[in-house]
Design a protein around this motif. Structure first.
Motif, PDB file in Angstrom:
ATOM      1  N   MET A   1     129.394  -8.554  60.261  1.00 17.51           N
ATOM      2  CA  MET A   1     129.325  -8.689  61.730  1.00 17.51           C
ATOM      3  C   MET A   1     129.210  -7.321  62.384  1.00 17.51           C
ATOM      4  SD  MET A   1     129.255 -10.938  64.110  1.00 17.51           S
ATOM      5  CE  MET A   1     129.454 -11.068  65.884  1.00 17.51           C
ATOM      6  N   PHE A   2     130.022  -6.363  61.892  1.00 17.29           N
ATOM      7  CA  PHE A   2     129.974  -5.012  62.448  1.00 17.29           C
ATOM      8  C   PHE A   2     128.608  -4.385  62.189  1.00 17.29           C
ATOM      9  CE2 PHE A   2     130.647  -0.419  62.156  1.00 17.29           C
ATOM     10  CZ  PHE A   2     131.277  -0.178  63.361  1.00 17.29           C
ATOM     11  N   ARG A   3     128.082  -4.586  60.955  1.00 19.01           N
ATOM     12  CA  ARG A   3     126.763  -4.044  60.617  1.00 19.01           C
ATOM     13  C   ARG A   3     125.681  -4.670  61.481  1.00 19.01           C
ATOM     14  NH1 ARG A   3     123.206  -5.892  56.188  1.00 19.01           N
ATOM     15  NH2 ARG A   3     121.454  -4.450  56.087  1.00 19.01           N
ATOM     16  N   LEU A   4     125.776  -5.961  61.709  1.00 15.05           N
ATOM     17  CA  LEU A   4     124.778  -6.643  62.531  1.00 15.05           C
ATOM     18  C   LEU A   4     124.820  -6.154  63.977  1.00 15.05           C
ATOM     19  CD1 LEU A   4     122.589  -8.842  62.698  1.00 15.05           C
ATOM     20  CD2 LEU A   4     124.400 -10.488  63.208  1.00 15.05           C
ATOM     21  N   PHE A   5     126.029  -5.843  64.462  1.00  7.75           N
ATOM     22  CA  PHE A   5     126.179  -5.409  65.854  1.00  7.75           C
ATOM     23  C   PHE A   5     125.436  -4.100  66.108  1.00  7.75           C
ATOM     24  CE2 PHE A   5     128.493  -3.286  69.322  1.00  7.75           C
ATOM     25  CZ  PHE A   5     128.437  -4.281  70.294  1.00  7.75           C
ATOM     26  N   PHE A   6     125.423  -3.195  65.137  1.00 12.00           N
ATOM     27  CA  PHE A   6     124.777  -1.898  65.308  1.00 12.00           C
ATOM     28  C   PHE A   6     123.444  -1.794  64.556  1.00 12.00           C
ATOM     29  CE2 PHE A   6     129.222  -0.832  66.240  1.00 12.00           C
ATOM     30  CZ  PHE A   6     129.063  -0.128  67.423  1.00 12.00           C
ATOM     31  N   ALA A   7     122.937  -2.899  64.049  1.00 14.94           N
ATOM     32  CA  ALA A   7     121.726  -2.862  63.226  1.00 14.94           C
ATOM     33  C   ALA A   7     120.511  -2.466  64.044  1.00 14.94           C
ATOM     34  CB  ALA A   7     121.498  -4.233  62.586  1.00 14.94           C
ATOM     35  N   GLY A   8     119.574  -1.759  63.386  1.00 13.76           N
ATOM     36  CA  GLY A   8     118.301  -1.437  64.006  1.00 13.76           C
ATOM     37  C   GLY A   8     117.392  -2.650  64.017  1.00 13.76           C
ATOM     38  N   LYS A   9     116.336  -2.567  64.794  1.00 17.51           N
ATOM     39  CA  LYS A   9     115.479  -3.743  64.976  1.00 17.51           C
ATOM     40  C   LYS A   9     114.762  -4.166  63.700  1.00 17.51           C
ATOM     41  CE  LYS A   9     111.612  -0.957  66.721  1.00 17.51           C
ATOM     42  NZ  LYS A   9     110.710  -0.738  67.888  1.00 17.51           N
ATOM     43  N   ASP A  10     114.629  -3.257  62.735  1.00 21.56           N
ATOM     44  CA  ASP A  10     113.964  -3.593  61.478  1.00 21.56           C
ATOM     45  C   ASP A  10     114.936  -3.972  60.373  1.00 21.56           C
ATOM     46  OD1 ASP A  10     111.468  -3.027  62.600  1.00 21.56           O
ATOM     47  OD2 ASP A  10     111.677  -0.881  62.180  1.00 21.56           O
ATOM     48  N   ASP A  11     116.207  -4.055  60.672  1.00 25.43           N
ATOM     49  CA  ASP A  11     117.198  -4.412  59.671  1.00 25.43           C
ATOM     50  C   ASP A  11     116.935  -5.843  59.181  1.00 25.43           C
ATOM     51  OD1 ASP A  11     119.873  -5.611  58.743  1.00 25.43           O
ATOM     52  OD2 ASP A  11     120.341  -3.463  58.906  1.00 25.43           O
ATOM     53  N   PRO A  12     116.838  -6.056  57.854  1.00 23.58           N
ATOM     54  CA  PRO A  12     116.533  -7.400  57.337  1.00 23.58           C
ATOM     55  C   PRO A  12     117.505  -8.468  57.822  1.00 23.58           C
ATOM     56  CG  PRO A  12     116.365  -5.754  55.596  1.00 23.58           C
ATOM     57  CD  PRO A  12     116.958  -5.061  56.785  1.00 23.58           C
ATOM     58  N   LEU A  13     118.786  -8.115  57.915  1.00 21.23           N
ATOM     59  CA  LEU A  13     119.780  -9.090  58.379  1.00 21.23           C
ATOM     60  C   LEU A  13     119.514  -9.507  59.815  1.00 21.23           C
ATOM     61  CD1 LEU A  13     122.343 -10.658  57.682  1.00 21.23           C
ATOM     62  CD2 LEU A  13     123.681  -8.689  58.476  1.00 21.23           C
TER      63      LEU A  13
END
Length: 267
Positions: A1-13
């Motif tokens: 959840m934390f990773r998704l919150f700060f993920a870049g627009k190209d992040d696979p998740l």
């Protein structure tokens, strides 16, 4: 959840959980919450002394700047920072430079900037929360970029809506000053767009695909729309000027003209 919150627009998740869109239940809930928060805070502090009102406005501006700095840091950290897209040269980003002049300048520049901040800060606040294009088309509502954008525009709208409570009186006859600042910004952005191949203030292309009107045919219509919406906050203020948000009579604001009561009144 934390990773998704700060993920870049190209992040696979992030891509896997998309696509995202406007007017979802979370979007509408956050928008209503921010509108209600701005309304209730204004209702509460307009009864305070002038120094307290000004202090709240200044704090909102500091928050706005911090949010913009956080956006730049996040863009750089995720490897997405692009000088052609991430400079604060869109209409709401320019407010970050206009607000200090509106708050602290007592001369002609301050007069022009107060009109610009009131007219386009209010409009930007409403449009950016209701139609956050393209942010909510790339990121979910509960993402750093989405929340940063909505909080930034809420702080900007708070400052714009508080100006009438800081000895500034909106008058639609002064909207030409807001227009003058807008035109100057558009000319500057056009030069930057030529140098960087960017699209600040949408003077190079529309933010959405619209094949019927391509550059430069759409520019007169975009300009006419900007002039039209710039007048709306003045008419809204005139309509509601009889009472404050809390329903109590408004204290007479000072005159925003040379020779009138100064913008910075110590009360």
């Amino acid at each position: 959840m934390f990773r998704l919150f700060f993920a870049g627009k190209d992040d696979p998740l992030l891509v896997q959980n998309g696509p995202y869109g406007l007017f979802t239940l979370p979007h509408l809930m956050v928008v209503l919450l921010l509108f209600a928060t701005v309304y209730l805070v204004i209702r509460r502090i307009i009864r305070k002394a002038y120094r307290a009102r000004f202090s709240w406005v200044f704090r909102a501006y500091v928050l706005l700047v911090l949010l913009e700095i956080m956006r730049v840091i996040w863009s750089a950290y995720t490897g997405q920072f692009d000088v052609r897209e991430d400079l604060p040269l869109q209409l709401c980003g320019i407010q970050m430079f206009a607000i200090p002049l509106a708050l602290f300048s007592r001369g002609r520049i301050g007069d022009y900037m107060r009109e610009f901040v009131f007219a386009y800060g209010t409009v930007g606040f409403l449009l950016a929360l209701i139609l956050p294009i393209p942010t909510l088309q790339i990121y979910p509502v509960f993402h750093f970029r989405s929340m940063q954008s909505m909080l930034y525009h809420a702080a900007m709208g708070f400052v714009a809506l508080m100006l009438p409570h800081l000895n500034y009186r909106p008058d639609v006859r002064n909207v030409r000053k807001a227009y003058a600042v807008l035109v100057a910004c558009a000319l500057f952005a056009s030069v930057v767009n030529i140098l960087l191949d960017s699209n600040y203030l949408y003077t190079s292309a529309l933010p959405i695909r619209f094949d019927s009107l391509r550059w430069p045919l759409y520019l007169p219509f975009l300009f006419a729309f900007a002039l039209f919406v710039g007048r709306l906050p003045y008419h809204a203020y005139r309509f509601f000027s009889g009472t404050c948000p809390g329903g109590t009579p408004r204290r007479p604001p000072g005159r925003n003209r040379p020779g009138g009561r100064r913008f910075f009144q110590k009360t």
